[in-house]
Design an enzyme around this catalytic site. Structure first.
Site, PDB file in Angstrom:
ATOM      1  N   SER A 199       0.838  -1.197   0.000  1.00  0.00           N
ATOM      2  CA  SER A 199       0.000   0.000   0.000  1.00  0.00           C
ATOM      3  C   SER A 199       0.870   1.242   0.000  1.00  0.00           C
ATOM      4  O   SER A 199       2.078   1.172   0.188  1.00  0.00           O
ATOM      5  CB  SER A 199      -0.908   0.005   1.228  1.00  0.00           C
ATOM      6  OG  SER A 199      -0.209   0.527   2.338  1.00  0.00           O
ATOM      7  N   LYS A 200       0.187   2.370  -0.186  1.00  0.00           N
ATOM      8  CA  LYS A 200       0.899   3.649  -0.185  1.00  0.00           C
ATOM      9  C   LYS A 200       1.646   3.850   1.133  1.00  0.00           C
ATOM     10  O   LYS A 200       2.607   4.589   1.197  1.00  0.00           O
ATOM     11  CB  LYS A 200      -0.109   4.794  -0.321  1.00  0.00           C
ATOM     12  CG  LYS A 200      -0.632   4.973  -1.713  1.00  0.00           C
ATOM     13  CD  LYS A 200      -1.470   6.228  -1.751  1.00  0.00           C
ATOM     14  CE  LYS A 200      -2.458   6.117  -2.897  1.00  0.00           C
ATOM     15  NZ  LYS A 200      -3.481   7.123  -2.888  1.00  0.00           N
ATOM     16  N   ARG A 201       1.144   3.204   2.181  1.00  0.00           N
ATOM     17  CA  ARG A 201       1.752   3.349   3.495  1.00  0.00           C
ATOM     18  C   ARG A 201       3.205   2.830   3.527  1.00  0.00           C
ATOM     19  O   ARG A 201       3.983   3.209   4.375  1.00  0.00           O
ATOM     20  CB  ARG A 201       0.917   2.582   4.510  1.00  0.00           C
ATOM     21  CG  ARG A 201       0.467   3.439   5.647  1.00  0.00           C
ATOM     22  CD  ARG A 201      -0.596   2.758   6.458  1.00  0.00           C
ATOM     23  NE  ARG A 201      -1.859   2.741   5.743  1.00  0.00           N
ATOM     24  CZ  ARG A 201      -2.748   1.761   5.785  1.00  0.00           C
ATOM     25  NH1 ARG A 201      -2.508   0.688   6.495  1.00  0.00           N
ATOM     26  NH2 ARG A 201      -3.878   1.829   5.127  1.00  0.00           N
TER      27      ARG A 201
END
Ligand code: GLU
Length: 579
Positions: free
Chosen positions: A273-275
Protein backbone atom coordinates in the site's frame (compact mmCIF):
# COMPACT_ATOMS: atom_id res chain seq x y z
CA UNK A 1 -9.56 -19.74 -29.92
CA UNK A 2 -11.29 -16.58 -28.80
CA UNK A 3 -14.15 -17.39 -26.41
CA UNK A 4 -17.60 -16.10 -27.23
CA UNK A 5 -20.23 -14.74 -24.87
CA UNK A 6 -23.91 -14.40 -25.79
CA UNK A 7 -24.07 -10.70 -24.95
CA UNK A 8 -21.88 -7.83 -25.85
CA UNK A 9 -19.20 -8.13 -23.19
CA UNK A 10 -18.32 -4.94 -21.33
CA UNK A 11 -15.75 -4.67 -18.54
CA UNK A 12 -14.83 -1.53 -16.71
CA UNK A 13 -12.11 -0.01 -14.61
CA UNK A 14 -13.54 2.51 -12.16
CA UNK A 15 -10.83 4.36 -10.26
CA UNK A 16 -11.48 7.03 -7.66
CA UNK A 17 -9.34 10.04 -8.58
CA UNK A 18 -7.90 10.61 -5.13
CA UNK A 19 -4.23 10.13 -6.00
CA UNK A 20 -1.98 8.41 -8.49
CA UNK A 21 -2.76 5.06 -10.09
CA UNK A 22 -1.73 2.37 -7.62
CA UNK A 23 -0.07 -0.80 -8.90
CA UNK A 24 -3.17 -2.74 -7.79
CA UNK A 25 -5.37 -0.43 -9.85
CA UNK A 26 -3.12 -1.02 -12.83
CA UNK A 27 -3.58 -4.77 -12.35
CA UNK A 28 -7.38 -4.39 -12.27
CA UNK A 29 -7.32 -2.24 -15.39
CA UNK A 30 -5.00 -4.65 -17.18
CA UNK A 31 -7.09 -7.72 -16.39
CA UNK A 32 -10.34 -5.99 -17.40
CA UNK A 33 -8.72 -4.78 -20.60
CA UNK A 34 -7.27 -8.20 -21.41
CA UNK A 35 -10.56 -9.92 -20.63
CA UNK A 36 -12.47 -7.62 -22.99
CA UNK A 37 -9.84 -7.97 -25.70
CA UNK A 38 -9.83 -11.75 -25.48
CA UNK A 39 -13.58 -12.13 -26.12
CA UNK A 40 -16.04 -11.93 -28.97
CA UNK A 41 -19.79 -12.10 -28.52
CA UNK A 42 -22.10 -14.39 -30.49
CA UNK A 43 -22.31 -11.78 -33.26
CA UNK A 44 -18.55 -11.53 -33.46
CA UNK A 45 -18.30 -8.18 -31.70
CA UNK A 46 -15.17 -7.77 -29.60
CA UNK A 47 -15.62 -7.06 -25.89
CA UNK A 48 -15.38 -3.46 -24.75
CA UNK A 49 -13.26 -2.01 -22.01
CA UNK A 50 -14.65 1.04 -20.30
CA UNK A 51 -13.14 3.60 -17.97
CA UNK A 52 -15.28 5.41 -15.43
CA UNK A 53 -14.09 8.01 -12.95
CA UNK A 54 -15.65 7.59 -9.51
CA UNK A 55 -15.41 11.09 -8.13
CA UNK A 56 -18.35 11.11 -5.73
CA UNK A 57 -16.06 11.86 -2.81
CA UNK A 58 -15.92 15.54 -3.67
CA UNK A 59 -13.41 16.45 -0.96
CA UNK A 60 -10.82 13.87 -1.97
CA UNK A 61 -11.23 13.80 -5.75
CA UNK A 62 -9.39 16.04 -8.16
CA UNK A 63 -9.24 16.58 -11.92
CA UNK A 64 -5.49 16.43 -11.66
CA UNK A 65 -5.60 12.91 -10.22
CA UNK A 66 -8.10 11.83 -12.86
CA UNK A 67 -5.83 13.09 -15.61
CA UNK A 68 -2.80 11.44 -14.00
CA UNK A 69 -4.60 8.10 -13.90
CA UNK A 70 -5.62 8.35 -17.57
CA UNK A 71 -2.05 9.15 -18.53
CA UNK A 72 -0.61 6.31 -16.48
CA UNK A 73 -3.00 3.90 -18.20
CA UNK A 74 -2.11 5.26 -21.62
CA UNK A 75 1.59 4.99 -20.76
CA UNK A 76 1.07 1.34 -19.88
CA UNK A 77 -0.60 0.83 -23.25
CA UNK A 78 -4.00 0.08 -21.70
CA UNK A 79 -6.43 1.84 -24.01
CA UNK A 80 -10.13 2.13 -23.24
CA UNK A 81 -12.96 2.01 -25.76
CA UNK A 82 -15.49 4.02 -23.79
CA UNK A 83 -14.62 6.69 -21.28
CA UNK A 84 -13.15 10.16 -20.91
CA UNK A 85 -11.14 11.24 -23.94
CA UNK A 86 -7.42 11.59 -23.64
CA UNK A 87 -5.08 12.92 -26.29
CA UNK A 88 -1.92 10.96 -25.84
CA UNK A 89 1.11 10.90 -28.13
CA UNK A 90 -0.82 11.98 -31.18
CA UNK A 91 -3.90 9.83 -30.77
CA UNK A 92 -7.19 9.99 -28.95
CA UNK A 93 -8.20 7.31 -26.48
CA UNK A 94 -11.79 6.96 -25.24
CA UNK A 95 -15.02 8.54 -26.38
CA UNK A 96 -18.69 7.72 -26.06
CA UNK A 97 -19.61 5.56 -29.02
CA UNK A 98 -22.26 3.68 -27.05
CA UNK A 99 -23.76 6.88 -25.60
CA UNK A 100 -23.49 5.76 -22.01
CA UNK A 101 -21.54 8.73 -20.63
CA UNK A 102 -20.78 11.04 -18.96
CA UNK A 103 -18.00 8.99 -17.38
CA UNK A 104 -17.40 11.21 -14.38
CA UNK A 105 -19.86 10.24 -11.66
CA UNK A 106 -20.05 13.77 -10.31
CA UNK A 107 -21.75 14.69 -13.60
CA UNK A 108 -24.40 11.99 -13.22
CA UNK A 109 -26.11 13.15 -10.05
CA UNK A 110 -29.51 13.72 -11.69
CA UNK A 111 -29.53 10.09 -12.78
CA UNK A 112 -28.73 8.84 -9.28
CA UNK A 113 -31.35 11.15 -7.77
CA UNK A 114 -33.98 9.74 -10.12
CA UNK A 115 -33.32 6.20 -8.94
CA UNK A 116 -33.12 7.27 -5.31
CA UNK A 117 -36.52 8.88 -5.62
CA UNK A 118 -37.91 5.73 -7.18
CA UNK A 119 -36.59 3.60 -4.30
CA UNK A 120 -37.92 6.00 -1.68
CA UNK A 121 -41.39 6.08 -3.28
CA UNK A 122 -41.40 2.29 -3.38
CA UNK A 123 -40.29 2.27 0.26
CA UNK A 124 -37.25 0.20 -0.62
CA UNK A 125 -35.14 3.09 0.66
CA UNK A 126 -35.92 5.84 3.10
CA UNK A 127 -34.56 9.18 4.28
CA UNK A 128 -33.12 9.31 7.79
CA UNK A 129 -32.94 12.68 9.48
CA UNK A 130 -30.78 11.98 12.54
CA UNK A 131 -27.91 14.35 13.00
CA UNK A 132 -24.35 13.04 12.97
CA UNK A 133 -23.95 13.69 16.71
CA UNK A 134 -27.01 11.61 17.53
CA UNK A 135 -25.67 8.69 15.53
CA UNK A 136 -22.21 9.07 17.04
CA UNK A 137 -23.67 8.87 20.53
CA UNK A 138 -25.53 5.67 19.63
CA UNK A 139 -22.39 4.27 18.06
CA UNK A 140 -20.41 5.00 21.22
CA UNK A 141 -23.10 3.42 23.35
CA UNK A 142 -22.95 0.23 21.28
CA UNK A 143 -19.17 0.14 21.46
CA UNK A 144 -19.30 0.53 25.23
CA UNK A 145 -21.59 -2.49 25.38
CA UNK A 146 -19.23 -4.34 23.04
CA UNK A 147 -21.95 -4.56 20.41
CA UNK A 148 -21.64 -3.90 16.71
CA UNK A 149 -23.43 -0.71 15.92
CA UNK A 150 -26.10 -0.80 13.30
CA UNK A 151 -28.69 1.77 12.42
CA UNK A 152 -31.84 1.12 14.44
CA UNK A 153 -34.28 1.95 11.64
CA UNK A 154 -35.85 4.71 13.75
CA UNK A 155 -36.64 6.67 10.60
CA UNK A 156 -38.84 3.87 9.33
CA UNK A 157 -41.56 5.01 11.70
CA UNK A 158 -42.00 8.25 9.72
CA UNK A 159 -44.95 7.83 7.32
CA UNK A 160 -44.11 8.02 3.60
CA UNK A 161 -45.90 11.34 2.88
CA UNK A 162 -43.95 12.95 5.73
CA UNK A 163 -40.69 11.50 4.44
CA UNK A 164 -41.30 12.96 1.01
CA UNK A 165 -42.39 16.32 2.41
CA UNK A 166 -39.38 16.64 4.69
CA UNK A 167 -37.01 15.64 1.88
CA UNK A 168 -38.59 18.20 -0.44
CA UNK A 169 -38.31 20.92 2.19
CA UNK A 170 -34.53 20.53 2.15
CA UNK A 171 -34.19 19.14 5.67
CA UNK A 172 -30.73 17.57 6.00
CA UNK A 173 -30.84 13.79 5.66
CA UNK A 174 -29.19 10.71 4.27
CA UNK A 175 -30.99 8.03 2.30
CA UNK A 176 -30.68 4.41 3.44
CA UNK A 177 -31.48 1.22 1.63
CA UNK A 178 -33.84 -1.09 3.42
CA UNK A 179 -31.51 -4.05 3.52
CA UNK A 180 -32.87 -7.53 2.79
CA UNK A 181 -33.45 -9.65 5.90
CA UNK A 182 -32.59 -12.99 4.32
CA UNK A 183 -29.24 -14.55 3.53
CA UNK A 184 -27.55 -13.56 0.31
CA UNK A 185 -25.25 -15.60 -1.89
CA UNK A 186 -22.80 -13.87 -4.18
CA UNK A 187 -21.46 -15.96 -6.99
CA UNK A 188 -17.87 -15.11 -7.76
CA UNK A 189 -16.11 -16.52 -10.81
CA UNK A 190 -12.83 -16.76 -8.93
CA UNK A 191 -13.89 -17.59 -5.39
CA UNK A 192 -17.09 -19.54 -5.97
CA UNK A 193 -20.24 -18.89 -3.93
CA UNK A 194 -19.78 -16.54 -0.99
CA UNK A 195 -22.68 -16.60 1.48
CA UNK A 196 -23.67 -13.68 3.69
CA UNK A 197 -25.91 -14.69 6.59
CA UNK A 198 -29.39 -13.31 7.16
CA UNK A 199 -29.35 -10.00 9.02
CA UNK A 200 -25.67 -9.34 8.32
CA UNK A 201 -26.37 -6.33 6.17
CA UNK A 202 -27.32 -3.03 7.76
CA UNK A 203 -29.50 -0.34 6.20
CA UNK A 204 -26.50 1.31 4.58
CA UNK A 205 -26.44 4.86 3.26
CA UNK A 206 -26.95 5.28 -0.48
CA UNK A 207 -27.03 9.07 -0.61
CA UNK A 208 -24.95 11.18 1.71
CA UNK A 209 -26.01 14.38 3.45
CA UNK A 210 -24.07 16.40 0.87
CA UNK A 211 -26.40 15.06 -1.83
CA UNK A 212 -23.76 12.82 -3.43
CA UNK A 213 -24.56 9.14 -3.86
CA UNK A 214 -22.32 6.74 -1.98
CA UNK A 215 -19.89 4.59 -3.89
CA UNK A 216 -22.22 1.58 -3.53
CA UNK A 217 -25.13 3.31 -5.15
CA UNK A 218 -23.31 5.05 -7.98
CA UNK A 219 -21.42 1.89 -8.92
CA UNK A 220 -24.59 -0.18 -9.17
CA UNK A 221 -26.54 2.38 -11.20
CA UNK A 222 -23.65 2.94 -13.56
CA UNK A 223 -22.79 -0.71 -14.09
CA UNK A 224 -26.42 -1.20 -15.16
CA UNK A 225 -26.80 1.88 -17.35
CA UNK A 226 -23.37 1.47 -18.92
CA UNK A 227 -24.09 -2.13 -19.83
CA UNK A 228 -21.27 -3.62 -17.76
CA UNK A 229 -21.46 -7.41 -17.98
CA UNK A 230 -18.31 -8.38 -16.05
CA UNK A 231 -16.91 -6.76 -12.92
CA UNK A 232 -13.33 -7.74 -12.18
CA UNK A 233 -11.93 -6.00 -9.15
CA UNK A 234 -9.71 -6.54 -6.15
CA UNK A 235 -10.71 -8.82 -3.28
CA UNK A 236 -10.84 -5.78 -1.01
CA UNK A 237 -14.23 -5.15 -2.63
CA UNK A 238 -15.64 -8.60 -2.05
CA UNK A 239 -17.55 -7.56 1.07
CA UNK A 240 -19.14 -4.69 -0.84
CA UNK A 241 -20.63 -7.06 -3.35
CA UNK A 242 -23.64 -8.30 -1.31
CA UNK A 243 -24.66 -4.67 -0.92
CA UNK A 244 -24.39 -4.21 -4.62
CA UNK A 245 -26.46 -7.31 -5.29
CA UNK A 246 -29.09 -6.13 -2.78
CA UNK A 247 -29.24 -2.79 -4.57
CA UNK A 248 -29.53 -4.47 -7.97
CA UNK A 249 -32.49 -6.47 -6.69
CA UNK A 250 -34.18 -3.42 -5.18
CA UNK A 251 -33.75 -1.54 -8.45
CA UNK A 252 -34.73 -4.44 -10.69
CA UNK A 253 -31.31 -4.51 -12.37
CA UNK A 254 -29.27 -7.44 -13.68
CA UNK A 255 -26.36 -8.74 -11.63
CA UNK A 256 -23.13 -8.69 -13.63
CA UNK A 257 -20.62 -11.53 -13.43
CA UNK A 258 -18.21 -10.85 -10.57
CA UNK A 259 -14.60 -11.92 -10.21
CA UNK A 260 -12.48 -10.72 -7.29
CA UNK A 261 -8.73 -10.75 -7.68
CA UNK A 262 -6.11 -11.69 -5.10
CA UNK A 263 -4.67 -9.16 -2.71
CA UNK A 264 -1.18 -7.93 -3.57
CA UNK A 265 1.29 -8.45 -0.73
CA UNK A 266 4.83 -7.35 -0.06
CA UNK A 267 7.40 -10.09 0.30
CA UNK A 268 7.26 -9.69 4.11
CA UNK A 269 3.58 -10.63 4.08
CA UNK A 270 2.20 -7.14 4.68
CA UNK A 271 -0.34 -5.73 2.27
CA UNK A 272 1.22 -3.56 -0.39
CA UNK A 273 0.00 0.00 0.00
CA UNK A 274 0.90 3.65 -0.18
CA UNK A 275 1.75 3.35 3.49
CA UNK A 276 4.90 1.43 2.54
CA UNK A 277 6.47 4.74 1.58
CA UNK A 278 5.69 6.27 4.96
CA UNK A 279 7.10 3.20 6.69
CA UNK A 280 10.39 3.43 4.80
CA UNK A 281 10.70 7.19 5.35
CA UNK A 282 9.86 6.86 9.04
CA UNK A 283 12.50 4.20 9.46
CA UNK A 284 15.11 6.38 7.75
CA UNK A 285 14.26 9.27 10.06
CA UNK A 286 14.30 7.14 13.19
CA UNK A 287 17.60 5.50 12.23
CA UNK A 288 19.15 8.90 11.68
CA UNK A 289 17.80 10.20 14.99
CA UNK A 290 19.08 7.15 16.83
CA UNK A 291 22.53 7.69 15.36
CA UNK A 292 22.67 11.37 16.08
CA UNK A 293 21.12 12.46 19.38
CA UNK A 294 21.35 16.09 18.30
CA UNK A 295 18.79 15.46 15.58
CA UNK A 296 15.48 16.29 17.20
CA UNK A 297 12.00 16.59 15.74
CA UNK A 298 12.40 20.39 15.96
CA UNK A 299 15.58 20.29 13.94
CA UNK A 300 14.03 17.96 11.42
CA UNK A 301 11.04 20.26 11.11
CA UNK A 302 13.40 23.17 10.54
CA UNK A 303 15.37 21.50 7.81
CA UNK A 304 12.33 20.11 5.97
CA UNK A 305 10.25 23.27 6.35
CA UNK A 306 7.48 21.28 8.04
CA UNK A 307 5.88 22.22 11.32
CA UNK A 308 6.86 20.24 14.41
CA UNK A 309 3.36 18.82 14.87
CA UNK A 310 3.47 17.34 11.36
CA UNK A 311 6.89 15.84 11.98
CA UNK A 312 5.85 14.38 15.32
CA UNK A 313 2.59 13.04 13.92
CA UNK A 314 4.49 11.36 11.12
CA UNK A 315 7.15 9.89 13.42
CA UNK A 316 4.45 8.55 15.73
CA UNK A 317 2.73 6.90 12.73
CA UNK A 318 -0.39 8.98 13.28
CA UNK A 319 -0.09 10.17 9.71
CA UNK A 320 1.22 8.33 6.65
CA UNK A 321 1.07 11.35 4.36
CA UNK A 322 2.86 10.56 1.11
CA UNK A 323 4.10 14.16 0.76
CA UNK A 324 5.81 14.01 4.16
CA UNK A 325 7.25 10.59 3.33
CA UNK A 326 8.71 11.90 0.08
CA UNK A 327 10.14 14.95 1.78
CA UNK A 328 11.81 12.74 4.40
CA UNK A 329 13.00 10.37 1.69
CA UNK A 330 14.72 13.23 -0.12
CA UNK A 331 16.06 14.68 3.09
CA UNK A 332 17.69 11.43 4.20
CA UNK A 333 18.65 10.37 0.69
CA UNK A 334 16.71 7.11 0.78
CA UNK A 335 14.75 5.76 -2.17
CA UNK A 336 11.20 4.99 -1.08
CA UNK A 337 9.59 1.83 -2.43
CA UNK A 338 7.64 2.40 -5.63
CA UNK A 339 3.93 1.77 -5.19
CA UNK A 340 2.21 3.88 -7.78
CA UNK A 341 2.67 3.66 -11.53
CA UNK A 342 4.05 7.18 -11.46
CA UNK A 343 6.81 6.04 -9.07
CA UNK A 344 7.81 3.28 -11.46
CA UNK A 345 7.78 5.71 -14.37
CA UNK A 346 10.01 8.11 -12.48
CA UNK A 347 12.41 5.31 -11.56
CA UNK A 348 12.80 4.41 -15.21
CA UNK A 349 10.82 1.21 -15.60
CA UNK A 350 9.54 0.26 -19.03
CA UNK A 351 5.78 -0.10 -19.45
CA UNK A 352 6.15 -3.47 -21.18
CA UNK A 353 8.08 -4.84 -18.18
CA UNK A 354 5.46 -3.53 -15.75
CA UNK A 355 2.61 -4.98 -17.83
CA UNK A 356 4.30 -8.37 -17.98
CA UNK A 357 5.06 -8.38 -14.27
CA UNK A 358 1.64 -7.09 -13.20
CA UNK A 359 -0.08 -9.68 -15.36
CA UNK A 360 1.51 -12.35 -13.17
CA UNK A 361 0.08 -10.86 -9.96
CA UNK A 362 -2.69 -13.39 -9.61
CA UNK A 363 -2.75 -14.82 -13.10
CA UNK A 364 -0.57 -17.05 -15.22
CA UNK A 365 -0.99 -18.47 -18.70
CA UNK A 366 -0.49 -22.06 -17.53
CA UNK A 367 2.00 -22.74 -20.29
CA UNK A 368 5.55 -24.05 -20.38
CA UNK A 369 8.61 -22.79 -22.19
CA UNK A 370 10.62 -25.07 -24.48
CA UNK A 371 12.88 -25.97 -21.54
CA UNK A 372 9.98 -26.95 -19.31
CA UNK A 373 9.75 -23.85 -17.11
CA UNK A 374 6.55 -21.88 -16.43
CA UNK A 375 6.06 -19.39 -19.22
CA UNK A 376 6.38 -15.98 -17.61
CA UNK A 377 7.70 -13.66 -20.27
CA UNK A 378 5.03 -12.35 -22.63
CA UNK A 379 3.71 -9.11 -24.00
CA UNK A 380 0.37 -7.32 -23.94
CA UNK A 381 -0.71 -8.86 -27.25
CA UNK A 382 -0.21 -12.35 -25.81
CA UNK A 383 -2.23 -11.38 -22.76
CA UNK A 384 -5.01 -9.90 -24.88
CA UNK A 385 -5.27 -13.20 -26.69
CA UNK A 386 -4.80 -15.67 -23.82
CA UNK A 387 -6.31 -14.03 -20.78
CA UNK A 388 -9.04 -16.01 -19.06
CA UNK A 389 -10.78 -15.58 -15.74
CA UNK A 390 -10.44 -19.22 -14.84
CA UNK A 391 -6.70 -18.83 -14.43
CA UNK A 392 -7.00 -16.07 -11.82
CA UNK A 393 -5.68 -17.42 -8.53
CA UNK A 394 -7.42 -17.29 -5.17
CA UNK A 395 -4.41 -16.88 -2.89
CA UNK A 396 -2.55 -13.64 -2.26
CA UNK A 397 -0.02 -12.60 -4.84
CA UNK A 398 3.49 -11.54 -3.93
CA UNK A 399 5.08 -8.38 -5.22
CA UNK A 400 8.65 -9.49 -5.81
CA UNK A 401 10.63 -6.33 -6.54
CA UNK A 402 13.80 -8.11 -7.54
CA UNK A 403 11.86 -10.11 -10.10
CA UNK A 404 10.40 -6.90 -11.49
CA UNK A 405 13.89 -5.40 -11.70
CA UNK A 406 15.05 -8.45 -13.62
CA UNK A 407 12.09 -8.15 -15.98
CA UNK A 408 12.98 -4.53 -16.52
CA UNK A 409 16.67 -5.24 -17.07
CA UNK A 410 15.71 -7.86 -19.65
CA UNK A 411 13.36 -5.43 -21.38
CA UNK A 412 16.10 -2.79 -21.49
CA UNK A 413 18.60 -5.35 -22.71
CA UNK A 414 16.22 -6.32 -25.51
CA UNK A 415 16.12 -2.81 -26.97
CA UNK A 416 18.31 -1.91 -29.93
CA UNK A 417 20.82 0.88 -29.30
CA UNK A 418 18.63 3.16 -31.36
CA UNK A 419 15.50 2.28 -29.35
CA UNK A 420 17.31 2.60 -26.05
CA UNK A 421 18.64 6.04 -26.99
CA UNK A 422 15.23 7.30 -28.08
CA UNK A 423 13.32 5.98 -25.08
CA UNK A 424 15.95 6.96 -22.56
CA UNK A 425 15.87 10.49 -23.94
CA UNK A 426 12.07 10.53 -23.76
CA UNK A 427 12.33 9.42 -20.15
CA UNK A 428 14.83 12.16 -19.36
CA UNK A 429 12.66 14.77 -21.02
CA UNK A 430 9.88 13.85 -18.62
CA UNK A 431 11.83 13.23 -15.42
CA UNK A 432 15.32 14.72 -15.69
CA UNK A 433 15.13 17.78 -17.88
CA UNK A 434 18.66 18.99 -17.12
CA UNK A 435 20.18 15.65 -18.12
CA UNK A 436 18.05 15.66 -21.25
CA UNK A 437 19.48 19.00 -22.24
CA UNK A 438 23.02 17.59 -22.13
CA UNK A 439 22.43 14.14 -23.60
CA UNK A 440 20.23 15.37 -26.43
CA UNK A 441 23.16 17.52 -27.61
CA UNK A 442 25.49 14.54 -28.04
CA UNK A 443 26.21 13.72 -31.68
CA UNK A 444 24.05 10.79 -32.74
CA UNK A 445 26.91 8.33 -33.16
CA UNK A 446 28.12 9.08 -29.62
CA UNK A 447 24.63 8.75 -28.25
CA UNK A 448 24.41 5.29 -29.80
CA UNK A 449 27.76 4.37 -28.31
CA UNK A 450 26.53 5.52 -24.94
CA UNK A 451 23.40 3.41 -25.36
CA UNK A 452 25.55 0.41 -26.17
CA UNK A 453 27.68 1.09 -23.10
CA UNK A 454 24.80 1.49 -20.67
CA UNK A 455 22.28 -1.05 -21.90
CA UNK A 456 23.86 -4.30 -20.71
CA UNK A 457 24.15 -3.16 -17.08
CA UNK A 458 21.27 -0.81 -16.41
CA UNK A 459 18.25 -2.27 -14.69
CA UNK A 460 16.33 0.99 -15.01
CA UNK A 461 16.68 4.20 -17.01
CA UNK A 462 17.58 5.96 -13.78
CA UNK A 463 20.41 3.53 -13.18
CA UNK A 464 21.59 4.17 -16.73
CA UNK A 465 21.65 7.87 -15.98
CA UNK A 466 23.74 7.24 -12.87
CA UNK A 467 26.23 5.19 -14.88
CA UNK A 468 26.40 7.95 -17.46
CA UNK A 469 27.52 10.52 -14.87
CA UNK A 470 30.86 10.94 -16.66
CA UNK A 471 29.11 12.54 -19.63
CA UNK A 472 27.88 15.39 -17.47
CA UNK A 473 31.22 16.47 -16.03
CA UNK A 474 33.67 18.91 -17.54
CA UNK A 475 37.16 17.67 -18.37
CA UNK A 476 38.81 20.20 -16.14
CA UNK A 477 37.23 19.55 -12.82
CA UNK A 478 34.98 16.82 -11.56
CA UNK A 479 34.74 15.22 -8.18
CA UNK A 480 36.88 12.17 -7.61
CA UNK A 481 36.08 9.28 -5.36
CA UNK A 482 39.08 9.60 -3.05
CA UNK A 483 39.00 5.96 -1.99
CA UNK A 484 39.22 4.92 -5.64
CA UNK A 485 42.01 7.47 -6.25
CA UNK A 486 43.97 6.04 -3.33
CA UNK A 487 43.49 2.46 -4.35
CA UNK A 488 43.95 2.67 -8.11
CA UNK A 489 46.24 5.65 -8.62
CA UNK A 490 48.27 6.44 -5.53
CA UNK A 491 48.91 2.99 -4.07
CA UNK A 492 52.29 1.33 -4.59
CA UNK A 493 54.15 4.52 -5.09
CA UNK A 494 51.65 5.94 -7.55
CA UNK A 495 51.83 2.91 -9.81
CA UNK A 496 48.49 3.82 -11.39
CA UNK A 497 49.65 7.32 -12.31
CA UNK A 498 52.72 5.77 -13.87
CA UNK A 499 50.59 3.48 -15.99
CA UNK A 500 48.54 6.42 -17.20
CA UNK A 501 51.62 8.42 -18.09
CA UNK A 502 52.98 5.55 -20.11
CA UNK A 503 49.78 4.60 -21.84
CA UNK A 504 48.70 8.09 -22.83
CA UNK A 505 51.01 8.54 -25.90
CA UNK A 506 49.70 5.26 -27.31
CA UNK A 507 46.20 6.48 -27.05
CA UNK A 508 47.14 9.80 -28.60
CA UNK A 509 48.65 8.01 -31.58
CA UNK A 510 45.66 5.78 -32.30
CA UNK A 511 44.08 6.27 -35.70
CA UNK A 512 40.88 4.41 -34.94
CA UNK A 513 38.96 5.67 -31.88
CA UNK A 514 36.36 2.96 -31.80
CA UNK A 515 35.52 1.00 -28.62
CA UNK A 516 37.02 -2.12 -30.18
CA UNK A 517 40.28 -0.40 -31.09
CA UNK A 518 40.55 1.15 -27.62
CA UNK A 519 39.87 -2.14 -25.90
CA UNK A 520 42.42 -3.83 -28.21
CA UNK A 521 45.04 -1.23 -27.30
CA UNK A 522 44.35 -1.68 -23.61
CA UNK A 523 44.67 -5.43 -23.79
CA UNK A 524 47.81 -5.21 -25.90
CA UNK A 525 49.41 -2.83 -23.43
CA UNK A 526 48.56 -5.00 -20.43
CA UNK A 527 50.03 -8.06 -22.13
CA UNK A 528 53.17 -6.31 -23.22
CA UNK A 529 53.80 -5.04 -19.72
CA UNK A 530 53.15 -8.46 -18.26
CA UNK A 531 50.33 -7.10 -16.12
CA UNK A 532 48.67 -9.90 -14.19
CA UNK A 533 45.20 -8.63 -15.00
CA UNK A 534 43.78 -5.96 -17.28
CA UNK A 535 42.38 -4.19 -14.19
CA UNK A 536 45.87 -2.86 -13.49
CA UNK A 537 45.45 -0.53 -16.40
CA UNK A 538 41.68 -0.35 -16.62
CA UNK A 539 41.03 0.88 -13.08
CA UNK A 540 43.50 3.82 -13.10
CA UNK A 541 42.04 4.86 -16.44
CA UNK A 542 38.50 4.56 -15.18
CA UNK A 543 39.21 6.79 -12.20
CA UNK A 544 40.96 9.35 -14.39
CA UNK A 545 38.12 9.42 -16.90
CA UNK A 546 35.08 9.24 -14.65
CA UNK A 547 36.27 9.99 -11.12
CA UNK A 548 35.09 6.60 -9.96
CA UNK A 549 36.13 2.98 -10.09
CA UNK A 550 32.84 1.99 -11.69
CA UNK A 551 31.84 2.83 -15.23
CA UNK A 552 30.56 1.08 -18.31
CA UNK A 553 33.12 -0.73 -20.50
CA UNK A 554 36.23 1.42 -20.94
CA UNK A 555 36.27 1.17 -24.71
CA UNK A 556 32.75 2.60 -24.83
CA UNK A 557 33.39 5.15 -22.11
CA UNK A 558 36.35 6.59 -24.01
CA UNK A 559 34.60 6.39 -27.34
CA UNK A 560 31.68 8.36 -25.93
CA UNK A 561 33.97 10.96 -24.38
CA UNK A 562 35.96 11.26 -27.59
CA UNK A 563 39.69 11.36 -28.02
CA UNK A 564 40.26 14.94 -26.93
CA UNK A 565 38.22 14.75 -23.81
CA UNK A 566 39.68 11.40 -22.79
CA UNK A 567 43.25 12.60 -23.22
CA UNK A 568 42.55 15.82 -21.36
CA UNK A 569 41.12 13.92 -18.40
CA UNK A 570 44.14 11.60 -18.25
CA UNK A 571 46.46 14.56 -18.50
CA UNK A 572 44.72 16.41 -15.72
CA UNK A 573 44.96 13.39 -13.49
CA UNK A 574 48.65 12.87 -14.16
CA UNK A 575 49.36 16.56 -13.61
CA UNK A 576 47.42 16.74 -10.37
CA UNK A 577 48.61 13.50 -8.84
CA UNK A 578 51.90 12.80 -10.55
CA UNK A 579 54.17 15.25 -8.77
N1 GLU B 1 -13.97 3.34 -7.21
C1 GLU B 1 -13.71 2.06 -6.67
C2 GLU B 1 -12.23 1.98 -6.31
O1 GLU B 1 -11.45 2.81 -6.76
C3 GLU B 1 -14.07 1.01 -7.70
C4 GLU B 1 -14.49 -0.26 -7.12
C5 GLU B 1 -15.19 -1.14 -8.13
O2 GLU B 1 -14.54 -1.56 -9.09
O3 GLU B 1 -16.38 -1.35 -7.99
O4 GLU B 1 -11.82 1.15 -5.57
Amino acid sequence: MTPTTPDHLVTRFAPSPTGHLHIGGARTALFCWAFARSHRDARGRPGRFMLRIEDTDAARSSDESARGILEDLAWLGIDWDDGPSLHYQGRTIGGDERHVGPFFQAQRRDTYDRYIRQLVEQERAYPAFERAEELDAKRREATAKKQTYRYDRAALSIPLPDRLRRMASGEPHVVRLRAPDDALVVHDEVLGDVTYAAGEMDDFVIRKADGFPTYHFAVVVDDELMGVTHVLRAQEHLNNTPRHVALQRALGFRTPVYGHMPIIMNMDGSKMSKRDKARAARKAAKDAMAKDPKMTAELLADSTALDVATVNGFLAAESDAVETAELFGRHFGVALPEVEIWDFRRSGYLPEAIVNFVALLGWNPGMKTADGKDLEKFDAAFLAERFSMDRIGRGNSKFDRSKLLNFNAAAIGGLSDEQFARRWLEWMLEHEAEAHRVVSKLPHDRLLLLARALKPRAKTFREALRSAAFVFTSDEGFPMDMAAVGKHLLANDKAGVGVLREFKPRLAAMADWSPEAITGALEGFAKEKGMPNPGSIAQPLRVALTGSGVSPGLGETMAVLGRESSLRRIERCVAELGA
